[in-house]
Scaffold this active site. Structure first.
Site, PDB file in Angstrom:
ATOM      1  N   ARG A  34       0.273  -1.343  -0.220  1.00  0.00           N
ATOM      2  CA  ARG A  34      -0.415  -0.324  -0.246  1.00  0.00           C
ATOM      3  C   ARG A  34       0.871   1.277  -0.228  1.00  0.00           C
ATOM      4  NH1 ARG A  34      -5.179  -2.421   3.630  1.00  0.00           N
ATOM      5  NH2 ARG A  34      -6.043  -2.620   1.675  1.00  0.00           N
ATOM      6  N   LYS A 195     -17.744 -16.388   3.079  1.00  0.00           N
ATOM      7  CA  LYS A 195     -19.297 -16.083   3.732  1.00  0.00           C
ATOM      8  C   LYS A 195     -19.333 -14.718   2.331  1.00  0.00           C
ATOM      9  CE  LYS A 195     -19.527 -13.494   7.995  1.00  0.00           C
ATOM     10  NZ  LYS A 195     -19.750 -12.585   8.437  1.00  0.00           N
ATOM     11  N   GLY A 347      -8.082  -8.427  -0.006  1.00  0.00           N
ATOM     12  CA  GLY A 347      -7.060  -8.373   0.615  1.00  0.00           C
ATOM     13  C   GLY A 347      -6.439  -9.644   0.840  1.00  0.00           C
TER      14      GLY A 347
END
Ligand code: ADP
Ligand code: MG
Length: 393
Positions: A34, A195, A347
């Site tokens: 990042r 999920k 991620g």
């Protein structure tokens, strides 16, 4: 979207919102991607004769000072990468930030301490944003990973300064837009992860534009269960089976796993077996897609012209359960080499691709997990919308 290219930067104090929410272990940065991704914007501003005041968040300190979430290590790493000193202010607003910002000369950089040490940041508080804005003359938004939130440094700040997008934000938005608007076909989306509830809107939105949507990871078990297929002790969201069933009956372009790798325990070294078909025996847990599924994924990807991959296909953190994810990464890389445009976001997916050594073989690695998902859901990102309504130079 207004971008940094159109801004007069010479001699200006420029507040840049960056995404330095980097992983730390014992105070050391374990992945500086990042920070590296912020360099094009920062170097452009420095070359143009601006002085830079950088603001960012790290972790979830929930509005209170917590040394564990200090951005100081990011200042040190940025300084190494830019090969010049980076000053640090122990608070993002207040007297120290003010005097250090005021003292900056063209070409100098100051990083401010974690915005989220102040409750005003996440509350999108106007007076906090105004104080932050008072440090500079121009605002640049480059924290793609944060623009899905309406916070002071993504939203309210644009009421007080002329604002524009940095190169990273511009690149992310233009790349992800290619998936939603007129993608080269066939367009294949591979969606995995833990999920269904995290990804359901993405599945719904992408199944409108993609030619095929491959479902893998733990999500797949909720879909399989909704079809009456036994899934053993695999992870499942029982309150989402009706929705899964509805999606499967209305969208005809979804592909579910046809076999699995299963284990009896989720731990390193656990014995792994391959199932013969889509169903799983009572005592077993689905930990990865099986070899036949990987072959099907590889076949559909090899003909693709546009690819999106979000979400690992198995519990890739455990080496024995990573094969389906690694195979998928290899298939995406192959298709890219043959001319497909590929995007990997999320991620864990990015970690999996990097871990497998495939990062360089992907067209675009998206830096913002939540932001890229919300964009792909078709939502307007508050931090991008704020730039459109911002004051003009
Ligand atoms: P991303 O960060 O790329 O968006 P997610 O956070 O949605 O991905 O999901 C990643 C997580 O999903 C990983 O921690 C992985 O272990 C988990 N996962 C994938 N497959 C399974 C599975 N079969 N059972 C349990 N967890 C799984
Ligand atoms: Mg994740």
């Amino acid at each position: 979207m207004r971008t940094i290219r159109n801004l007069p930067l010479q001699g200006k104090k420029v507040l840049v919102r960056v995404d330095y929410n980097v992983p730390l272990k014992d105070g050391d940065i374990t992945d500086d991607t990042r920070i590296r991704e912020s360099l094009p914007t920062l170097e452009h501003c420095l070359k143009a004769g601006a002085s830079l005041i950088l603001c960012a968040h790290l972790g979830r300190p929930k509005g209170a000072v917590n040394p564990k979430y200090s951005l100081r290590p990011a200042a040190a790493r940025l300084s190494e990468l830019l090969k010049k000193p980076v000053a640090f202010a122990n608070d993002c607003v207040g007297p120290e930030a003010k005097s250090k910002a005021a003292a900056l000369k063209p070409g100098e950089i100051l990083l401010l301490e974690n915005l989220r040490f102040h409750p005003g940041e996440e509350k999108n508080d106007e007076s906090f944003a105004k104080e932050l804005a008072s440090l500079a003359q121009i605002f640049i938004q480059d924290a793609f990973g944060a623009v899905h939130r309406a916070h002071a440094s993504t939203s309210a700040v644009t009421q007080f300064l002329p604002a524009a997008a940095g190169f990273l934000l511009e690149k992310e938005i233009s790349t992800l837009s290619r998936l939603l608007k007129g993608p080269a076909r066939p367009f294949v989306a591979v969606l995995g992860g833990a999920k269904v509830s995290d990804k359901i809107k993405v599945i719904e939105n992408l199944s409108k534009t993609a030619d095929s949507v491959v479902i893998g990871g733990a999500m797949a078990y909720t879909f399989l269960k909704s079809q009456g297929i036994s899934i053993g002790k695999s992870l499942v969201e029982d309150d989402k089976t009706d929705l899964a069933k509805e999606i499967l009956s209305s969208k005809k372009n979804l592909m579910l796993p046809v076999d699995h790798r299963v284990a009896q325990k989720i731990e390193k070294g656990a014995q792994v077996q391959e199932t013969k078909g889509p169903s799983i025996e009572p005592d077993w847990i689905g930990v990865d897609v099986g070899p036949k599924t990987s072959e099907k994924i590889s076949a559909v990807l090899s003909g693709a012209k546009t690819i999106l991959w979000n979400g690992p296909l198995g519990i890739f953190e455990i080496p024995g359960f990573a094969k389906g994810t690694t195979d998928c990464a290899a298939s995406v890389a192959d298709a890219t080499a043959k001319g497909a445009f590929s995007v990997v976001g999320g991620g864990d997916s990015v970690a999996a691709v990097t871990q497998g050594g495939f990062a360089k073989s992907i067209s675009h690695i998206s830096t913002g997990g939540g932001a890229s998902l919300e964009f792909l859901e078709g939502k307007v990102l508050p931090g991008v919308a704020a730039l459109e309504g911002a004051v003009h130079v």
